[in-house]
Scaffold this motif. Sequence first.
Motif, PDB file in Angstrom:
ATOM      1  N   LEU A 173       0.854  -1.192   0.000  1.00 54.27           N
ATOM      2  CA  LEU A 173       0.000   0.000   0.000  1.00 54.27           C
ATOM      3  C   LEU A 173       0.887   1.239   0.000  1.00 54.27           C
ATOM      4  O   LEU A 173       1.788   1.365   0.847  1.00 54.27           O
ATOM      5  N   ARG A 217      -0.336   5.013  -0.540  1.00 51.92           N
ATOM      6  CA  ARG A 217      -1.479   5.841  -0.895  1.00 51.92           C
ATOM      7  C   ARG A 217      -1.186   7.321  -0.677  1.00 51.92           C
ATOM      8  O   ARG A 217      -0.725   7.726   0.384  1.00 51.92           O
ATOM      9  N   ASN A 218      -1.437   8.091  -1.716  1.00 48.82           N
ATOM     10  CA  ASN A 218      -1.272   9.547  -1.658  1.00 48.82           C
ATOM     11  C   ASN A 218       0.175   9.952  -1.383  1.00 48.82           C
ATOM     12  O   ASN A 218       0.435  10.901  -0.646  1.00 48.82           O
ATOM     13  N   GLY A 263      -3.357   5.592  -3.966  1.00 49.52           N
ATOM     14  CA  GLY A 263      -4.331   6.581  -3.527  1.00 49.52           C
ATOM     15  C   GLY A 263      -5.376   6.870  -4.592  1.00 49.52           C
ATOM     16  O   GLY A 263      -5.243   6.478  -5.757  1.00 49.52           O
ATOM     17  N   SER A 264      -6.414   7.586  -4.191  1.00 49.37           N
ATOM     18  CA  SER A 264      -7.563   7.805  -5.068  1.00 49.37           C
ATOM     19  C   SER A 264      -7.210   8.602  -6.327  1.00 49.37           C
ATOM     20  O   SER A 264      -7.906   8.501  -7.331  1.00 49.37           O
TER      21      SER A 264
END
Length: 269
Positions: free
Chosen positions: A209, A211-212, A242-243
């Motif tokens: 992971l 993320r961002n 991340g999104s």
Amino acid sequence: MIEEAQVDIILNDLYELYGYDFTNYSRASLKRRLIRLCLLDKFAGFAEFRDRIRDDADYLKRFVEEITVTVTEMFRDPLFYKCLRTDVLPSLAAKPFIRIWHAGCSTGEEVYSMAVLLKEARLLHKSLLYATDLNPAALDKARKGIFPLAQMKQYSENYIESGGVHDFSAHYTAQYGQVKFSESLSEKMIFSIHNLVSDRSFNEFDLILCRNVLIYFDKPLQDRVLNLFDESLGQLGYLALGSKETLKFSLLKSTFKQLDKEKIWRKVG
């Protein structure tokens, strides 16, 4: 105001004096953070700002913390965690041992979120969570597992939206406006400094992971880091971003398959 040439001077100082290489960080984001820090600490001008970075080791720690810390929270983007809970963890359950890497873990909120998921899926006992970041102050905070009580209401709502059906407060004890998460969670975590700009792979993982974090890097550095993750993932391992991050423009795109709409890819090539 800090000019472009002055950004280069600071980046060169950081690399020559301390080995920190921020040259491939997103230029606009980096410049905004430098200006913010300069204003926040009320420096009279660029020369004073630069001298403080060069000559004051304590201030350097603050500088790195301010430049690298990212916003995070527990069960951030609940539907992402719902996908981990319902799609990813069941496929990892058959493994005799599960290795997970949180790259750029900041202050650890997402690492504890993952540990809660694993515990509730009865997988924590055979899992290890490696949590790395460039920022030693953020890692110290993450290692302690202590967070403000005031944030727990939002985190509990996120947890429920992610599919959690238990009492979220059962995972921590509260005292004097803070909470400390259970050692049954933290004992499965290994915190360590790791620089995505320069350090290499250090293990093989089933799930990574990050993320961002990539949003702060330029394209060449994003490619380097994605290749690092590819080298570090076992076959059929998962990569979670991340999104606002994607593999869409990476040469690795063909070797990964995205899960539904969430920013989670499975290594298939």
